[in-house]
Design a protein around this motif. Structure first.
Motif, PDB file in Angstrom:
ATOM      1  N   GLY A 148      15.760  68.005  10.706  1.00 19.13           N
ATOM      2  CA  GLY A 148      14.458  67.857  10.071  1.00 19.13           C
ATOM      3  C   GLY A 148      14.440  68.032   8.580  1.00 19.13           C
ATOM      4  N   THR A 149      15.569  68.421   7.981  1.00 20.35           N
ATOM      5  CA  THR A 149      15.590  68.618   6.529  1.00 20.35           C
ATOM      6  C   THR A 149      15.893  67.308   5.815  1.00 20.35           C
ATOM      7  OG1 THR A 149      17.926  69.280   6.599  1.00 20.35           O
ATOM      8  CG2 THR A 149      16.275  71.026   6.732  1.00 20.35           C
ATOM      9  N   ASP A 150      15.627  67.283   4.509  1.00 21.57           N
ATOM     10  CA  ASP A 150      15.885  66.092   3.703  1.00 21.57           C
ATOM     11  C   ASP A 150      17.367  65.742   3.703  1.00 21.57           C
ATOM     12  OD1 ASP A 150      13.237  65.700   2.872  1.00 21.57           O
ATOM     13  OD2 ASP A 150      13.464  67.118   1.208  1.00 21.57           O
ATOM     14  N   ASN A 151      17.650  64.478   3.462  1.00 21.26           N
ATOM     15  CA  ASN A 151      19.037  64.069   3.238  1.00 21.26           C
ATOM     16  C   ASN A 151      19.623  64.833   2.060  1.00 21.26           C
ATOM     17  OD1 ASN A 151      18.815  62.258   5.330  1.00 21.26           O
ATOM     18  ND2 ASN A 151      18.922  60.420   4.051  1.00 21.26           N
ATOM     19  N   GLU A 152      20.947  64.858   1.991  1.00 16.77           N
ATOM     20  CA  GLU A 152      21.641  65.524   0.896  1.00 16.77           C
ATOM     21  C   GLU A 152      22.805  64.647   0.446  1.00 16.77           C
ATOM     22  OE1 GLU A 152      22.504  69.229   2.757  1.00 16.77           O
ATOM     23  OE2 GLU A 152      23.907  68.360   4.199  1.00 16.77           O
ATOM     24  N   LEU A 153      23.463  65.046  -0.618  1.00 12.31           N
ATOM     25  CA  LEU A 153      24.605  64.308  -1.122  1.00 12.31           C
ATOM     26  C   LEU A 153      25.894  64.932  -0.621  1.00 12.31           C
ATOM     27  CD1 LEU A 153      23.652  63.623  -4.849  1.00 12.31           C
ATOM     28  CD2 LEU A 153      23.440  62.106  -2.885  1.00 12.31           C
ATOM     29  N   SER A 154      26.822  64.085  -0.183  1.00 11.37           N
ATOM     30  CA  SER A 154      28.157  64.539   0.209  1.00 11.37           C
ATOM     31  C   SER A 154      29.179  64.037  -0.795  1.00 11.37           C
ATOM     32  CB  SER A 154      28.526  64.030   1.605  1.00 11.37           C
ATOM     33  OG  SER A 154      27.819  64.705   2.614  1.00 11.37           O
ATOM     34  N   MET A 155      30.062  64.948  -1.217  1.00  9.95           N
ATOM     35  CA  MET A 155      31.246  64.603  -1.981  1.00  9.95           C
ATOM     36  C   MET A 155      32.424  65.296  -1.300  1.00  9.95           C
ATOM     37  SD  MET A 155      29.821  64.585  -5.921  1.00  9.95           S
ATOM     38  CE  MET A 155      31.350  63.964  -6.607  1.00  9.95           C
ATOM     39  N   TYR A 156      33.639  65.025  -1.769  1.00  8.12           N
ATOM     40  CA  TYR A 156      34.813  65.433  -1.008  1.00  8.12           C
ATOM     41  C   TYR A 156      35.863  66.024  -1.938  1.00  8.12           C
ATOM     42  CZ  TYR A 156      32.337  62.329   2.102  1.00  8.12           C
ATOM     43  OH  TYR A 156      31.339  61.745   2.847  1.00  8.12           O
ATOM     44  N   MET A 157      36.495  67.101  -1.486  1.00  7.07           N
ATOM     45  CA  MET A 157      37.595  67.721  -2.217  1.00  7.07           C
ATOM     46  C   MET A 157      38.664  68.152  -1.222  1.00  7.07           C
ATOM     47  SD  MET A 157      35.720  69.871  -5.306  1.00  7.07           S
ATOM     48  CE  MET A 157      34.285  70.479  -4.424  1.00  7.07           C
ATOM     49  N   PHE A 158      39.904  68.205  -1.703  1.00  8.94           N
ATOM     50  CA  PHE A 158      41.021  68.505  -0.807  1.00  8.94           C
ATOM     51  C   PHE A 158      41.567  69.904  -1.057  1.00  8.94           C
ATOM     52  CE2 PHE A 158      42.688  66.534  -4.618  1.00  8.94           C
ATOM     53  CZ  PHE A 158      43.761  67.346  -4.958  1.00  8.94           C
ATOM     54  N   THR A 159      42.356  70.389  -0.100  1.00  8.16           N
ATOM     55  CA  THR A 159      42.991  71.705  -0.193  1.00  8.16           C
ATOM     56  C   THR A 159      44.497  71.563   0.040  1.00  8.16           C
ATOM     57  OG1 THR A 159      42.677  72.111   2.167  1.00  8.16           O
ATOM     58  CG2 THR A 159      40.928  72.857   0.690  1.00  8.16           C
ATOM     59  N   HIS A 160      45.210  72.683  -0.074  1.00  8.52           N
ATOM     60  CA  HIS A 160      46.642  72.804   0.233  1.00  8.52           C
ATOM     61  C   HIS A 160      47.542  72.172  -0.828  1.00  8.52           C
ATOM     62  CE1 HIS A 160      45.516  73.055   4.813  1.00  8.52           C
ATOM     63  NE2 HIS A 160      45.039  74.069   4.091  1.00  8.52           N
TER      64      HIS A 160
END
Length: 470
Positions: A345-357
């Protein structure tokens, strides 16, 4: 006079703000780490899988990245041999697949997602754009940008998968990071952001890593790269740039440079950070591999050359765990995807991506990070009421829509007034919404269409991110 028509305006810089009459202050908001969306555990991938960049292409999200290992097996050398350009895709930004493309051989099989390898070029980076220039030829619609023999080159493709090497763009730079080019429809030119170095007098043997701007009208003849103008901001090292047009307001550019912080010497703190033995091994190969840590800052521009950069981190290495606080933390993807809210039920949001290791000799994991739509920077008021006043502007629309949040006791009141002293005042506004339509007690925004107005916002324990008239 600023004519915003009915476009979205962001409170990320002072373009719309009368700073002499504003007491609210800008506030940087941090990413929230979500789930691991991909493991780079194929034999041709590794702990060096980085420089992820995303294209939104007719509802399909295409992601390009490098596949490799940072250090040789006996941990005596940082190697860049055999780097591959890989591809994956998604329909929703959450579930990603690595299609078997059958293009390049790896250990006797073409059952992989490699699109380019060392037989094509010795890769250090590769960014892909869709060329929206109406003059672009169909077989060059997709352009890859990467370094080759000390210069920046392009690769061209008709489908975003099958690339062939094109022509050299420039040899005036260093290019050993992700270099970005985009087409700007408003100015009818290409805008390029590349890597450079300069001496800022701090005694560093490497100089200071920087970001430079160049432009072209034909993708072949480029201006000399110029150091970005950050005004009177501190001069420190920036690694990647991750520049793009903001998808909700393409007259505004955003950048997400990784900040490179190299300590001068090994100290007690480095003994206590995660991955001591791995860090020490890297230090013995080259001291900076052990001494350096990175984080992420936010910058924005209206013209592509002059930038407002915030020094407070947009993303930090985060709580210490076995594989972070290293050189390579907080390298974000180029491009962002609007995804459903994290709670029903919440508003859409922005997704971005980062890596680990990074550097760890185990497969890199790519995590999704989220932030509020338009939410990189807000103007913020504490509990004590504060004011945001705009510069005069003209708009075209009947209703005011704002992106805002308050506490339960917090509020906003909005006043719109013209040069003749006519004004309308909103009801009390509280809540948390990316697209709240504002009600007014004594009139409508439509009565001010096409007239110069000023907007005054009185706030308490509140943030405002953006606004538009529609």
């Amino acid at each position: 006079m600023i004519n915003i028509k009915n476009r979205l305006e962001l409170f990320w810089d002072e373009t719309m703000i009368d700073v002499s009459k504003t007491t609210a202050k800008p506030k940087v908001h941090e990413f929230i780490k979500r789930e691991c969306v991909i493991k780079h555990d194929e034999p041709w991938e590794g702990d060096g899988c980085d420089y992820h960049n995303i294209l939104t292409d007719n509802g399909l999200y295409r992601m390009y990245y490098l596949g490799w290992n940072m250090i040789n097996p006996d941990e005596t050398e940082h190697t860049t041999h055999g780097i591959k350009v890989c591809y994956m895709e998604s329909n929703d930004g959450i579930n990603w697949i690595k299609p078997k493309l059958g293009l390049r051989d790896f250990c006797g099989s073409k059952e992989n997602n490699i699109i380019l390898d060392e037989t094509d070029n010795s890769f250090d980076n590769f960014h892909v754009m869709i060329d929206e220039n109406p003059a672009c030829q169909a077989d060059e619609k997709y352009k890859g940008i990467g370094s080759s023999a000390g210069a920046l080159w392009c690769w061209v493709s008709h489908d975003g998968i099958n690339f062939k090497k094109g022509w050299m763009l420039t040899n005036k730079g260093y290019f050993d990071t992700l270099n970005v080019i985009l087409w700007d429809e408003a100015t009818q030119k290409y805008m390029g952001y590349i890597r450079g170095f300069h001496d800022n007098g701090d005694g560093s043997s490497w100089g200071t890593r920087d970001i430079r701007y160049m432009e072209s009208v034909d993708f072949k003849n480029w201006s000399d790269p110029q150091l970005l103008d950050f005004g009177d901001a501190d001069d420190y090292a920036l690694y990647t740039n991750c520049v793009s047009q903001y998808y909700r307001a393409n007259h505004v550019l955003v950048g997400f440079p990784s900040r490179y912080v190299e300590r001068r010497e090994w100290t007690d703190t480095l003994d206590k950070l995660p991955g001591y033995q791995k860090r020490l091994s890297r230090f013995k190969i080259s001291p900076r591999y052990g001494l350096t840590v990175t984080d992420l800052v936010f910058m924005t521009s209206r013209d592509g050359f002059k930038w407002k950069r915030y020094d407070e981190a947009l993303a930090k290495p985060g709580p210490e765990e076995p594989y972070n606080w290293v050189y390579g933390d907080c390298y974000p993807s180029v491009g962002m995807i609007e995804t459903p809210g994290s709670y029903p039920g919440t508003d859409n949001e922005l997704s971005m991506y980062m890596f680990t290791h990074h550097w760890m000799g185990i497969p890199a994991h790519m995590y999704r990070y989220t932030i509020r739509i338009d939410g990189f920077v807000s103007y913020h008021a504490t509990y004590k009421p504060q004011i945001l006043t705009t510069k005069p502007f003209i708009f075209d629309g009947d209703e005011l829509i704002i992106n805002f949040s308050t506490s339960a006791i917090g509020y906003l009141y909005i006043k719109i007034k013209d040069e003749d002293g006519n004004e309308i005042n909103s009801y009390e506004i509280f809540g948390d919404k990316i697209d709240r339509q504002i009600g007014f007690i004594d009139g409508s925004p439509s009565q001010f269409k096409g007239k110069p107005v000023v907007m005054e916002i009185k706030m308490s324990d509140a943030d405002i991110y953006s606004f538009k008239f529609e």
